[in-house]
Every structure is written in C-alpha cells, then in structure tokens.
Motif scaffolding. Sequence first.
Motif, PDB file in Angstrom:
ATOM      1  N   GLY A  68      39.133  95.587  20.319  1.00 21.72           N
ATOM      2  CA  GLY A  68      39.402  94.242  19.837  1.00 21.72           C
ATOM      3  C   GLY A  68      40.528  93.549  20.581  1.00 21.72           C
ATOM      4  O   GLY A  68      41.475  94.194  21.041  1.00 21.72           O
TER       5      GLY A  68
ATOM      6  N   GLY B  50      41.162  90.419  14.701  1.00 23.28           N
ATOM      7  CA  GLY B  50      40.637  90.779  16.016  1.00 23.28           C
ATOM      8  C   GLY B  50      40.994  92.184  16.455  1.00 23.28           C
ATOM      9  O   GLY B  50      40.760  92.556  17.603  1.00 23.28           O
TER      10      GLY B  50
ATOM     11  N   GLU C 170      27.919  87.506   9.909  1.00 27.46           N
ATOM     12  CA  GLU C 170      27.628  87.729  11.312  1.00 27.46           C
ATOM     13  C   GLU C 170      26.129  87.997  11.436  1.00 27.46           C
ATOM     14  O   GLU C 170      25.559  88.728  10.632  1.00 27.46           O
ATOM     15  CB  GLU C 170      28.432  88.939  11.786  1.00 27.46           C
ATOM     16  CG  GLU C 170      28.297  89.251  13.233  1.00 27.46           C
ATOM     17  CD  GLU C 170      29.286  90.320  13.680  1.00 27.46           C
ATOM     18  OE1 GLU C 170      29.100  90.801  14.796  1.00 27.46           O
ATOM     19  OE2 GLU C 170      30.205  90.679  12.927  1.00 27.46           O
TER      20      GLU C 170
ATOM     21  N   THR D 114      36.368  92.759  22.066  1.00 28.63           N
ATOM     22  CA  THR D 114      35.539  92.557  20.882  1.00 28.63           C
ATOM     23  C   THR D 114      36.358  91.845  19.805  1.00 28.63           C
ATOM     24  O   THR D 114      37.536  91.546  20.003  1.00 28.63           O
ATOM     25  CB  THR D 114      35.043  93.902  20.330  1.00 28.63           C
ATOM     26  OG1 THR D 114      36.148  94.611  19.754  1.00 28.63           O
ATOM     27  CG2 THR D 114      34.384  94.761  21.414  1.00 28.63           C
ATOM     28  N   GLU D 115      35.737  91.613  18.656  1.00 21.91           N
ATOM     29  CA  GLU D 115      36.455  91.031  17.520  1.00 21.91           C
ATOM     30  C   GLU D 115      37.003  92.121  16.602  1.00 21.91           C
ATOM     31  O   GLU D 115      37.429  91.838  15.483  1.00 21.91           O
ATOM     32  CB  GLU D 115      35.524  90.087  16.760  1.00 21.91           C
ATOM     33  CG  GLU D 115      35.155  88.868  17.581  1.00 21.91           C
ATOM     34  CD  GLU D 115      34.257  87.905  16.842  1.00 21.91           C
ATOM     35  OE1 GLU D 115      34.235  87.918  15.589  1.00 21.91           O
ATOM     36  OE2 GLU D 115      33.577  87.132  17.522  1.00 21.91           O
TER      37      GLU D 115
END
Length: 154
Positions: free
Chosen positions: A14, A27, A86, A128-129
């Motif tokens: 993240g 994140g 998502e 990435t998140e």
Amino acid sequence: MLRLDDRLLPAVIGAGGIRADKSEGDGATPAGLLPLRRVLYRADRVSIPTTTLPREAIAPEDGWCDDPSHPRYNRPVTLPFEGRHERLWRPERIYDVVAVLGWNDDPVRPGRGSAIFLHATSPDDRPTEGCIALAPADLLAVLAAGLDAIDVPG
C-alpha cells in the motif's frame, strides 16, 4: 519482498506503507500474519488457479463493501449495492486472480480496514490501496505452494 521457500518475490504494498494500526482509507498494508482465506478468479480470463484454498469464480455483479457504516462492511456484496464498495470484476487484470487475506474478518470491526487482498501487480507497479500485489506468475506460484498465511512484518 515476499519469501516463498528459498526465493524472494518482489511485492508491491500500500501507498501508506505497512501499519500495525491499519484503518480504513489509510492506504496502508496491515502488519501481521494474514491467513489466506480463499481465491476468487475470473473464469472468462484465467484457468482455475491451482491451490489448496477454496476457489470461486467471480461475476460482473461481484463487489466488496468498504463502507464502515454499512452492516456488510468488509464482506462480499452483489452489485448494485447501496453502500460504498469496490468492484471485483475490473477491466484491468489485477483482479483476475485474488486471494482474500484474513484481515479484520473475525470479527469485523468497522473502520479497521477492508478488502485486503493478494492480487496481481498493475502494469506500472504502482502501490496498492492496502493490498499486497505480486507479478501474476509469482501470485500463481504462491497459491500453488499451499501457503496458509502471508507474514507481513511490521
């Protein structure tokens, strides 16, 4: 880096780094021993992944709730869905094979982080998140190795 037997696999984490105190939207990738729960895959794009984990094909209406105020928080949902979520069925290939990681799922605590997956890297290797991303071949090798957890040192 993720260790698989005697190999070190490049891994993307993240944008918020690694945190033991993970929270929704930071994140960050959570630190700790993250069990591999099950594998989701797009049957229209890939073969059924080789793994000892439970496997399930995803469909265009599959999503994951990331809305801490919703009762389905950090759980799979069917789209359309009224809460923040998502989409699992994506045009890019990062979710063609996804291992659901055991983070904030037993029990689920609102705001502690959701949708933490092991998935494929983006073409530009962007952070990435909060998930862990591997090159597609490395992702398949990890799943085939029969691991039951990923250790993310904090």
